[in-house]
Write an enzyme that holds these catalytic residues in place. Structure first.
Site, PDB file in Angstrom:
ATOM      1  N   ASP A 132      19.641  62.701  40.031  1.00 39.47           N
ATOM      2  CA  ASP A 132      19.917  61.751  41.098  1.00 39.47           C
ATOM      3  C   ASP A 132      19.630  62.284  42.507  1.00 39.47           C
ATOM      4  O   ASP A 132      18.959  61.633  43.292  1.00 39.47           O
ATOM      5  CB  ASP A 132      21.386  61.276  40.999  1.00 39.47           C
ATOM      6  CG  ASP A 132      21.722  60.166  41.971  1.00 39.47           C
ATOM      7  OD1 ASP A 132      20.938  59.208  42.067  1.00 39.47           O
ATOM      8  OD2 ASP A 132      22.753  60.268  42.644  1.00 39.47           O
ATOM      9  N   CYS A 212      21.911  45.121  48.649  1.00 34.95           N
ATOM     10  CA  CYS A 212      22.409  45.378  47.282  1.00 34.95           C
ATOM     11  C   CYS A 212      23.881  45.801  47.343  1.00 34.95           C
ATOM     12  O   CYS A 212      24.271  46.653  48.148  1.00 34.95           O
ATOM     13  CB  CYS A 212      21.559  46.480  46.647  1.00 34.95           C
ATOM     14  SG  CYS A 212      22.111  46.984  45.002  1.00 34.95           S
ATOM     15  N   CYS A 239      27.536  47.495  41.401  1.00 26.22           N
ATOM     16  CA  CYS A 239      27.332  46.185  40.788  1.00 26.22           C
ATOM     17  C   CYS A 239      26.364  46.347  39.625  1.00 26.22           C
ATOM     18  O   CYS A 239      25.421  47.132  39.706  1.00 26.22           O
ATOM     19  CB  CYS A 239      26.737  45.239  41.836  1.00 26.22           C
ATOM     20  SG  CYS A 239      26.222  43.636  41.196  1.00 26.22           S
TER      21      CYS A 239
HETATM   22  C1  B12 Z   1      18.695  55.341  46.406  1.00 23.89           C
HETATM   23  C2  B12 Z   1      19.187  54.932  45.042  1.00 23.89           C
HETATM   24  C3  B12 Z   1      19.867  53.731  44.932  1.00 23.89           C
HETATM   25  C4  B12 Z   1      19.881  52.688  46.055  1.00 23.89           C
HETATM   26  C5  B12 Z   1      18.523  51.941  46.049  1.00 23.89           C
HETATM   27  C6  B12 Z   1      18.089  51.477  44.651  1.00 23.89           C
HETATM   28  C7  B12 Z   1      16.673  50.967  44.562  1.00 23.89           C
HETATM   29  N1  B12 Z   1      16.399  50.110  43.593  1.00 23.89           N
HETATM   30  O1  B12 Z   1      15.830  51.395  45.342  1.00 23.89           O
HETATM   31  C8  B12 Z   1      21.100  51.816  45.653  1.00 23.89           C
HETATM   32  C9  B12 Z   1      22.351  52.372  46.330  1.00 23.89           C
HETATM   33  C10 B12 Z   1      20.996  50.340  45.975  1.00 23.89           C
HETATM   34  C11 B12 Z   1      21.171  52.110  44.154  1.00 23.89           C
HETATM   35  C12 B12 Z   1      21.739  51.257  43.248  1.00 23.89           C
HETATM   36  C13 B12 Z   1      21.851  51.530  41.882  1.00 23.89           C
HETATM   37  N2  B12 Z   1      21.545  52.694  41.278  1.00 23.89           N
HETATM   38 CO1  B12 Z   1      20.584  54.147  42.145  1.00 23.89          CO
HETATM   39  N3  B12 Z   1      19.514  55.566  42.778  1.00 23.89           N
HETATM   40  C14 B12 Z   1      18.971  55.767  43.920  1.00 23.89           C
HETATM   41  C15 B12 Z   1      18.098  57.047  43.878  1.00 23.89           C
HETATM   42  C16 B12 Z   1      18.874  58.201  44.520  1.00 23.89           C
HETATM   43  C17 B12 Z   1      16.728  56.874  44.564  1.00 23.89           C
HETATM   44  C18 B12 Z   1      16.020  55.553  44.178  1.00 23.89           C
HETATM   45  C19 B12 Z   1      14.788  55.302  44.999  1.00 23.89           C
HETATM   46  O2  B12 Z   1      13.991  56.208  45.206  1.00 23.89           O
HETATM   47  N4  B12 Z   1      14.636  54.067  45.471  1.00 23.89           N
HETATM   48  C20 B12 Z   1      13.428  53.654  46.133  1.00 23.89           C
HETATM   49  C21 B12 Z   1      12.687  52.666  45.218  1.00 23.89           C
HETATM   50  C22 B12 Z   1      11.313  52.360  45.849  1.00 23.89           C
HETATM   51  O3  B12 Z   1      12.484  53.372  44.006  1.00 23.89           O
HETATM   52  P1  B12 Z   1      13.158  52.924  42.607  1.00 23.89           P
HETATM   53  O4  B12 Z   1      14.306  52.055  42.813  1.00 23.89           O
HETATM   54  O5  B12 Z   1      13.378  54.133  41.784  1.00 23.89           O
HETATM   55  O6  B12 Z   1      12.031  51.971  42.046  1.00 23.89           O
HETATM   56  C23 B12 Z   1      10.896  52.488  41.412  1.00 23.89           C
HETATM   57  C24 B12 Z   1      10.620  51.754  40.118  1.00 23.89           C
HETATM   58  O7  B12 Z   1      11.101  50.456  40.142  1.00 23.89           O
HETATM   59  C25 B12 Z   1       9.130  51.937  40.021  1.00 23.89           C
HETATM   60  N5  B12 Z   1       8.313  50.874  39.547  1.00 23.89           N
HETATM   61  C26 B12 Z   1       8.268  49.589  39.882  1.00 23.89           C
HETATM   62  N6  B12 Z   1       7.266  48.994  39.222  1.00 23.89           N
HETATM   63  C27 B12 Z   1       6.667  49.930  38.509  1.00 23.89           C
HETATM   64  C28 B12 Z   1       5.560  49.855  37.659  1.00 23.89           C
HETATM   65  C29 B12 Z   1       5.150  51.031  37.028  1.00 23.89           C
HETATM   66  C30 B12 Z   1       3.921  50.963  36.162  1.00 23.89           C
HETATM   67  C31 B12 Z   1       5.855  52.263  37.210  1.00 23.89           C
HETATM   68  C32 B12 Z   1       5.437  53.523  36.541  1.00 23.89           C
HETATM   69  C33 B12 Z   1       6.951  52.293  38.064  1.00 23.89           C
HETATM   70  C34 B12 Z   1       7.326  51.121  38.710  1.00 23.89           C
HETATM   71  O8  B12 Z   1       8.606  52.179  41.312  1.00 23.89           O
HETATM   72  C35 B12 Z   1       9.648  52.190  42.248  1.00 23.89           C
HETATM   73  C36 B12 Z   1       9.278  53.280  43.229  1.00 23.89           C
HETATM   74  O9  B12 Z   1       8.092  52.920  43.887  1.00 23.89           O
HETATM   75  C37 B12 Z   1      17.930  57.227  42.330  1.00 23.89           C
HETATM   76  C38 B12 Z   1      17.806  58.678  41.851  1.00 23.89           C
HETATM   77  C39 B12 Z   1      16.413  59.213  42.100  1.00 23.89           C
HETATM   78  N7  B12 Z   1      16.341  60.410  42.614  1.00 23.89           N
HETATM   79  O10 B12 Z   1      15.418  58.550  41.815  1.00 23.89           O
HETATM   80  C40 B12 Z   1      19.201  56.523  41.757  1.00 23.89           C
HETATM   81  C41 B12 Z   1      19.041  55.751  40.442  1.00 23.89           C
HETATM   82  C42 B12 Z   1      17.763  54.941  40.554  1.00 23.89           C
HETATM   83  N8  B12 Z   1      20.182  54.863  40.464  1.00 23.89           N
HETATM   84  C43 B12 Z   1      20.707  54.622  39.308  1.00 23.89           C
HETATM   85  C44 B12 Z   1      21.744  53.694  39.057  1.00 23.89           C
HETATM   86  C45 B12 Z   1      22.468  53.817  37.741  1.00 23.89           C
HETATM   87  C46 B12 Z   1      22.052  52.705  40.000  1.00 23.89           C
HETATM   88  C47 B12 Z   1      22.930  51.454  39.811  1.00 23.89           C
HETATM   89  C48 B12 Z   1      22.839  50.830  38.418  1.00 23.89           C
HETATM   90  C49 B12 Z   1      24.388  51.836  40.158  1.00 23.89           C
HETATM   91  C50 B12 Z   1      25.342  50.656  40.191  1.00 23.89           C
HETATM   92  N9  B12 Z   1      25.704  50.058  39.074  1.00 23.89           N
HETATM   93  O11 B12 Z   1      25.823  50.267  41.222  1.00 23.89           O
HETATM   94  C51 B12 Z   1      22.377  50.530  40.901  1.00 23.89           C
HETATM   95  C52 B12 Z   1      21.192  49.661  40.402  1.00 23.89           C
HETATM   96  C53 B12 Z   1      20.645  48.742  41.433  1.00 23.89           C
HETATM   97  C54 B12 Z   1      19.125  48.535  41.271  1.00 23.89           C
HETATM   98  N10 B12 Z   1      18.710  47.381  40.758  1.00 23.89           N
HETATM   99  O12 B12 Z   1      18.362  49.450  41.613  1.00 23.89           O
HETATM  100  C55 B12 Z   1      19.965  55.387  38.214  1.00 23.89           C
HETATM  101  C56 B12 Z   1      19.051  54.377  37.491  1.00 23.89           C
HETATM  102  C57 B12 Z   1      18.879  54.599  35.999  1.00 23.89           C
HETATM  103  C58 B12 Z   1      17.964  53.532  35.414  1.00 23.89           C
HETATM  104  N11 B12 Z   1      18.130  53.291  34.116  1.00 23.89           N
HETATM  105  O13 B12 Z   1      17.154  52.940  36.084  1.00 23.89           O
HETATM  106  C59 B12 Z   1      19.201  56.485  39.059  1.00 23.89           C
HETATM  107  C60 B12 Z   1      17.851  56.913  38.479  1.00 23.89           C
HETATM  108  C61 B12 Z   1      20.167  57.699  39.129  1.00 23.89           C
HETATM  109  C62 B12 Z   1      20.175  58.507  37.844  1.00 23.89           C
HETATM  110  N12 B12 Z   1      19.833  59.781  37.902  1.00 23.89           N
HETATM  111  O14 B12 Z   1      20.471  58.043  36.768  1.00 23.89           O
HETATM  112  N13 B12 Z   1      20.547  53.278  43.850  1.00 23.89           N
END
Ligand code: B12
Length: 350
Positions: A132, A212, A239
């Site tokens: 994380d 969110c 949530c």
């Molecule tokens: C900041 C963060 C948050 C923020 C922003 C979340 C967001 N969606 O951006 C907030 C506080 C809102 C949050 C909420 C939650 N989080 Co959070 N969070 C993080 C953190 C630290 C960084 C995420 C990030 O970089 N966000 C920026 C966006 C751009 O990146 P992303 O959300 O990862 O989205 C990527 C994918 O969707 C992907 N993607 C989209 N389309 C495609 C297509 C292809 C082909 C591929 C390969 C990828 C891809 O690309 C995006 C990046 O460009 C990570 C841990 C980490 N180091 O990654 C945990 C993490 C994502 N969180 C986690 C969890 C559990 C949650 C919650 C469920 C907690 C809760 N119940 O309240 C919620 C879920 C909300 C949601 N729908 O995301 C888990 C997710 C596990 C999983 N199965 O996905 C992580 C990985 C932590 C962990 N180590 O387990 N989180």
């Protein structure tokens, strides 16, 4: 079998023995999806989470994690295997936070895995483990490592286990054979986008974190924006709505992997957080809060943040018997809590 292939096979076998429910390996390199992380920040969707901006370069390109980083080993651990317990009213704590802090549980497993790989290798090598908090976009790594796909709700969805999975990563300079991504399986479904009560999923795969509930109730220490309060309903810590409505979490015959090491017990809800009442929450003092959140991920919002969230949930509850516990926040001298208390009282009066 090549050296890379036998190494990957052994690493994955070790990870499973050490408790990973799923594991995969991908190259540590920039991809269009890791680069999208920067676009997401530029849109302002990261809000006050400044630590994301500070590690932007590494998140966009995992080859920069350290000198010579080549491979990302990604593990997943299931934290909620049952159907049901959907948004238990009136005060809902999201599933990931109801038990012990997942950071500790996963990091412990990753360190054991790193040590086991060291025992396997003849030559020294470098590795780092994160859960994380590291500078890695873990969902992108997990998708490339073949653990599942990033759904329209942005969550990593495993085809058999669903999305209630924690992720952890080891980056190493070892040369490994890589897994293949399995590709998007969301199809035409928009259940998550339709269900989000605060409109945070602004389009498929794009989440505006500032809208969110996980961000407003946990990450942002400031006031909850007035236009989002009603949408918070009874959510007092995070949530799960965009996951609760996801068909991949309700599939008939959804598989639950064995748990021979008994790790999942860590993620079982503590009695206090399974379905707390708003009365209990609003009367909780800081000492009792500290006690009931020991070793839990619920510390992150701090006591003040949880009280703020509980006041919004009280305002949304329609339960006039909460007026008295809400009133105590008018006189604590904390301006933010007092404003939230006024908001709640206005709503409980009508
Ligand atoms: C900041 C963060 C948050 C923020 C922003 C979340 C967001 N969606 O951006 C907030 C506080 C809102 C949050 C909420 C939650 N989080 Co959070 N969070 C993080 C953190 C630290 C960084 C995420 C990030 O970089 N966000 C920026 C966006 C751009 O990146 P992303 O959300 O990862 O989205 C990527 C994918 O969707 C992907 N993607 C989209 N389309 C495609 C297509 C292809 C082909 C591929 C390969 C990828 C891809 O690309 C995006 C990046 O460009 C990570 C841990 C980490 N180091 O990654 C945990 C993490 C994502 N969180 C986690 C969890 C559990 C949650 C919650 C469920 C907690 C809760 N119940 O309240 C919620 C879920 C909300 C949601 N729908 O995301 C888990 C997710 C596990 C999983 N199965 O996905 C992580 C990985 C932590 C962990 N180590 O387990 N989180």
């Amino acid at each position: 079998m090549s050296e890379e292939a036998s190494r990957s096979r052994d690493i994955k076998a070790l990870a499973r023995v050490l408790g990973a429910d799923c594991v995969g390996i991908c190259e540590a390199r920039a991809t269009p999806e890791s680069r999208r992380f920067g676009d997401w920040l530029d849109r302002g969707y990261g809000g006050v989470m400044d630590y994301l901006e500070r590690s932007r370069a590494k998140r966009e390109d995992p080859a920069l994690l350290f000198d010579g980083a080549r491979s990302l080993i990604v593990i997943g651990l299931l934290y909620h295997e049952r159907d049901g317990e959907e948004g238990a009213p009136p005060a809902n704590v999201s599933r990931y936070a109801r038990g012990d802090d997942y950071h500790d549980v996963l990091l412990d497993r990753l360190r054991a895995l790193g040590a086991a790989i060291e025992a396997r290798e003849k030559e020294p090598f470098s590795w780092k483990a994160w859960v994380d908090t590291g500078p890695v976009v873990e969902r992108v790594a997990a998708a490339y490592a073949g653990l599942g796909w990033a759904g329209k709700n942005t969550c990593l969805i495993h085809p058999e286990y669903g999305s209630y999975l924690f992720l952890g990563v080891i980056a190493t300079d070892l040369a490994c054979a890589f897994d293949e991504p399995i590709g998007d399986q969301c199809g035409t479904c928009t259940a998550c986008l339709d269900a989000c009560p605060t409109g945070a999923l602004v389009e498929p795969h794009w989440l505006d974190a500032t809208r969110c509930i996980a961000y407003t109730t946990i990450e942002d220490p400031g006031p909850i924006p007035a236009d989002l309060r009603e949408g918070h309903g009874g959510h007092v810590y995070g949530c799960d709505i965009c996951q609760e409505v996801c068909p991949w979490n309700h599939r008939r015959g959804r598989v639950v992997p064995d748990d021979p090491l008994g790790l999942r017990v860590h993620f079982e809800a503590r009695e206090a957080w399974r379905a707390p009442t708003l009365h209990w929450l609003l009367e909780l003092d800081e000492e009792a809060w500290r006690e009931s959140t020991r070793g839990s991920a619920m510390r992150r919002s701090k006591y003040r943040g949880l009280m703020r969230n509980a006041l919004v949930a009280a305002g949304n509850s329609g339960d006039a018997s909460l007026r008295q516990p809400v009133e105590r926040f008018l006189t604590t001298g904390d301006e933010m809590l007092s404003e939230h208390a006024h908001w709640a009282l206005d709503r409980l009066a009508t």
